[in-house]
Motif scaffolding. Structure first.
Motif, PDB file in Angstrom:
ATOM      1  N   ARG A 137       0.833  -1.209   0.000  1.00  0.00           N
ATOM      2  CA  ARG A 137       0.000   0.000   0.000  1.00  0.00           C
ATOM      3  C   ARG A 137       0.866   1.257   0.000  1.00  0.00           C
ATOM      4  N   LYS A 138       1.978   1.220   0.721  1.00  0.00           N
ATOM      5  CA  LYS A 138       2.887   2.365   0.751  1.00  0.00           C
ATOM      6  C   LYS A 138       3.474   2.613  -0.639  1.00  0.00           C
ATOM      7  N   ILE A 139       3.882   1.541  -1.330  1.00  0.00           N
ATOM      8  CA  ILE A 139       4.441   1.678  -2.675  1.00  0.00           C
ATOM      9  C   ILE A 139       3.376   2.181  -3.652  1.00  0.00           C
ATOM     10  N   GLU A 140       2.155   1.692  -3.507  1.00  0.00           N
ATOM     11  CA  GLU A 140       1.070   2.154  -4.371  1.00  0.00           C
ATOM     12  C   GLU A 140       0.832   3.645  -4.203  1.00  0.00           C
ATOM     13  N   ASP A 141       0.870   4.112  -2.968  1.00  0.00           N
ATOM     14  CA  ASP A 141       0.691   5.550  -2.720  1.00  0.00           C
ATOM     15  C   ASP A 141       1.845   6.351  -3.321  1.00  0.00           C
ATOM     16  N   LYS A 142       3.050   5.807  -3.221  1.00  0.00           N
ATOM     17  CA  LYS A 142       4.232   6.514  -3.712  1.00  0.00           C
ATOM     18  C   LYS A 142       4.241   6.603  -5.237  1.00  0.00           C
ATOM     19  N   THR A 143       3.783   5.550  -5.899  1.00  0.00           N
ATOM     20  CA  THR A 143       3.822   5.500  -7.362  1.00  0.00           C
ATOM     21  C   THR A 143       2.480   5.843  -8.012  1.00  0.00           C
ATOM     22  N   ASN A 144       1.455   6.058  -7.190  1.00  0.00           N
ATOM     23  CA  ASN A 144       0.106   6.321  -7.694  1.00  0.00           C
ATOM     24  C   ASN A 144      -0.311   5.258  -8.701  1.00  0.00           C
ATOM     25  N   SER A 145      -0.173   4.005  -8.291  1.00  0.00           N
ATOM     26  CA  SER A 145      -0.443   2.893  -9.199  1.00  0.00           C
ATOM     27  C   SER A 145      -0.966   1.684  -8.421  1.00  0.00           C
ATOM     28  N   LYS A 146      -1.402   0.695  -9.179  1.00  0.00           N
ATOM     29  CA  LYS A 146      -1.770  -0.601  -8.619  1.00  0.00           C
ATOM     30  C   LYS A 146      -0.538  -1.478  -8.653  1.00  0.00           C
ATOM     31  N   LEU A 147      -0.131  -2.041  -7.500  1.00  0.00           N
ATOM     32  CA  LEU A 147       1.060  -2.884  -7.464  1.00  0.00           C
ATOM     33  C   LEU A 147       0.667  -4.350  -7.432  1.00  0.00           C
ATOM     34  N   ILE A 148       1.315  -5.138  -8.297  1.00  0.00           N
ATOM     35  CA  ILE A 148       1.124  -6.588  -8.336  1.00  0.00           C
ATOM     36  C   ILE A 148       2.498  -7.227  -8.155  1.00  0.00           C
ATOM     37  N   ALA A 149       2.610  -8.136  -7.204  1.00  0.00           N
ATOM     38  CA  ALA A 149       3.887  -8.812  -6.952  1.00  0.00           C
ATOM     39  C   ALA A 149       3.823 -10.247  -7.457  1.00  0.00           C
ATOM     40  N   LEU A 150       4.745 -10.592  -8.343  1.00  0.00           N
ATOM     41  CA  LEU A 150       4.899 -11.966  -8.818  1.00  0.00           C
ATOM     42  C   LEU A 150       6.300 -12.399  -8.402  1.00  0.00           C
ATOM     43  N   ILE A 151       6.395 -12.900  -7.187  1.00  0.00           N
ATOM     44  CA  ILE A 151       7.691 -13.213  -6.593  1.00  0.00           C
ATOM     45  C   ILE A 151       7.727 -14.691  -6.233  1.00  0.00           C
ATOM     46  N   HIS A 152       8.592 -15.411  -6.897  1.00  0.00           N
ATOM     47  CA  HIS A 152       8.703 -16.857  -6.684  1.00  0.00           C
ATOM     48  C   HIS A 152       9.947 -17.169  -5.886  1.00  0.00           C
ATOM     49  N   HIS A 191      -3.470  -3.345 -21.299  1.00  0.00           N
ATOM     50  CA  HIS A 191      -3.939  -2.365 -20.309  1.00  0.00           C
ATOM     51  C   HIS A 191      -3.756  -0.941 -20.844  1.00  0.00           C
ATOM     52  N   PRO A 192      -4.794  -0.120 -20.838  1.00  0.00           N
ATOM     53  CA  PRO A 192      -4.726   1.208 -21.458  1.00  0.00           C
ATOM     54  C   PRO A 192      -3.703   2.156 -20.833  1.00  0.00           C
ATOM     55  N   SER A 193      -3.544   2.078 -19.522  1.00  0.00           N
ATOM     56  CA  SER A 193      -2.594   2.971 -18.859  1.00  0.00           C
ATOM     57  C   SER A 193      -1.207   2.342 -18.778  1.00  0.00           C
ATOM     58  N   LYS A 194      -0.252   3.124 -18.360  1.00  0.00           N
ATOM     59  CA  LYS A 194       1.146   2.693 -18.315  1.00  0.00           C
ATOM     60  C   LYS A 194       1.344   1.505 -17.380  1.00  0.00           C
ATOM     61  N   VAL A 195       2.100   0.519 -17.853  1.00  0.00           N
ATOM     62  CA  VAL A 195       2.462  -0.636 -17.030  1.00  0.00           C
ATOM     63  C   VAL A 195       3.982  -0.677 -16.916  1.00  0.00           C
ATOM     64  N   ASP A 246      -9.100   1.549 -16.123  1.00  0.00           N
ATOM     65  CA  ASP A 246      -8.305   1.815 -17.325  1.00  0.00           C
ATOM     66  C   ASP A 246      -7.357   2.999 -17.160  1.00  0.00           C
ATOM     67  N   ASP A 247      -7.708   3.943 -16.296  1.00  0.00           N
ATOM     68  CA  ASP A 247      -6.874   5.129 -16.121  1.00  0.00           C
ATOM     69  C   ASP A 247      -5.862   4.977 -14.979  1.00  0.00           C
ATOM     70  N   LYS A 248      -5.760   3.774 -14.430  1.00  0.00           N
ATOM     71  CA  LYS A 248      -4.848   3.532 -13.312  1.00  0.00           C
ATOM     72  C   LYS A 248      -3.586   2.841 -13.806  1.00  0.00           C
ATOM     73  N   LYS A 249      -2.426   3.387 -13.444  1.00  0.00           N
ATOM     74  CA  LYS A 249      -1.155   2.757 -13.801  1.00  0.00           C
ATOM     75  C   LYS A 249      -0.961   1.466 -13.002  1.00  0.00           C
ATOM     76  N   ILE A 250      -0.163   0.567 -13.550  1.00  0.00           N
ATOM     77  CA  ILE A 250       0.132  -0.703 -12.883  1.00  0.00           C
ATOM     78  C   ILE A 250       1.639  -0.874 -12.770  1.00  0.00           C
ATOM     79  N   VAL A 251       2.080  -1.313 -11.607  1.00  0.00           N
ATOM     80  CA  VAL A 251       3.472  -1.676 -11.387  1.00  0.00           C
ATOM     81  C   VAL A 251       3.509  -3.154 -11.014  1.00  0.00           C
ATOM     82  N   ILE A 252       4.309  -3.940 -11.737  1.00  0.00           N
ATOM     83  CA  ILE A 252       4.424  -5.369 -11.457  1.00  0.00           C
ATOM     84  C   ILE A 252       5.861  -5.685 -11.068  1.00  0.00           C
ATOM     85  N   VAL A 253       6.045  -6.175  -9.854  1.00  0.00           N
ATOM     86  CA  VAL A 253       7.365  -6.584  -9.378  1.00  0.00           C
ATOM     87  C   VAL A 253       7.531  -8.069  -9.696  1.00  0.00           C
TER      88      VAL A 253
END
Length: 268
Positions: free
Chosen positions: A34-49, A110-114, A82-89
């Protein structure tokens, strides 16, 4: 309380300790995400194996990109406006081509920046996800990997090479069939890479990158560094922020009797 009752109690407590510890770590992860999402103004998805101790008895399991991952990530992307950026770790050795391809298509659409962030490595299918993104951000020592298809235990380009170099009379039917499948797999993955890179560089560079990544120029586990990626014309940034490293620390490897690496952190 007799001796055997005490032993059973200790056993039960020791059994539940990994589960309780894992729940605590998951709560801390959620707060940091949630802290990273606030910092980047984006939706964060973690794919960490990682090889994590997640089971009831704390038995470690190896992880890779599978259908469950694709279902979860597709759902997360679908639920993002659609107007929300996404960050995927991404931190992965790769996995199923089907699952990776589904995720890559969803990222591309995805329409917005990924932005895909790679703190350490994203090999094979993980590389496909990075190529699908609008932006790749990596640690300066992180790596991606080739995406040449693997047929059974063998790389598809090597199977094709054998079929091309030997006489048909010297090749058994099974190898000929594998050669046919391998050739199709290479064409399919190459077309996918081209689609993922479409619009990000000129056609000549797209074709070159697709050839290099799919036709066996390197072994499948070859680490492609930031410098090599830039040399191929792939735009990569290296300005990771500290919260990403903090997030990675919350996905620890399964516990061992002693650490393989140990140091004192002098950076405050």
């Amino acid at each position: 309380m007799d001796f055997f009752a005490i032993i059973w109690l200790i056993f039960i407590i020791m059994t539940f300790i990994p589960v309780i510890k894992q729940k605590r770590i998951e709560k801390v992860r959620v707060r940091l995400i949630r802290k990273i999402e606030d910092k980047t103004n984006s939706k964060l998805i973690a794919l960490i194996h990682r090889q994590e101790a997640l089971s009831f008895l704390g038995i470690p399991f190896r992880r890779f990109i599978n259908i469950e991952d694709s279902e979860d990530i597709l759902r997360a992307i679908r639920m993002t406006s659609d107007d929300k950026k996404i960050v995927i770790v991404i931190h992965t050795p790769g996995g199923l081509v089907l699952a990776a391809e589904q995720i890559a298509h969803a990222i591309k659409k995805h329409p917005s920046k990924v932005t895909v962030i790679v703190p350490h490595y994203a090999m094979s299918g993980g590389t496909l996800l990075a190529l699908a993104a609008d932006e790749i951000v990596m640690d300066e020592n992180a790596v991606l990997g080739p995406v040449d298809p693997q047929i059974g235990n063998y790389p598809a380009p090597s199977i094709v090479k054998v079929v091309e170099e030997k006489s048909v009379d010297e090749i058994d039917d099974k190898t000929l069939i594998l050669g046919d499948v391998a050739q199709k797999a290479i064409v399919q993955i190459k077309d996918l890479v081209k689609k993922l890179l479409e619009g990000k560089m000129d056609e000549e560079k797209v074709n070159r990158v697709a050839d290099v990544l799919t036709e066996g120029y390197w072994t499948h586990d070859y680490p492609i560094t930031v410098e090599k990626l830039k040399g191929l014309g792939i735009n990569v940034r290296t300005d990771l922020f500290k919260e990403i490293y903090q997030l990675m620390e919350l996905y620890p490897q399964a516990g061992h009797r002693r650490p393989s690496v140990q140091y004192i952190n002098s950076i405050q």
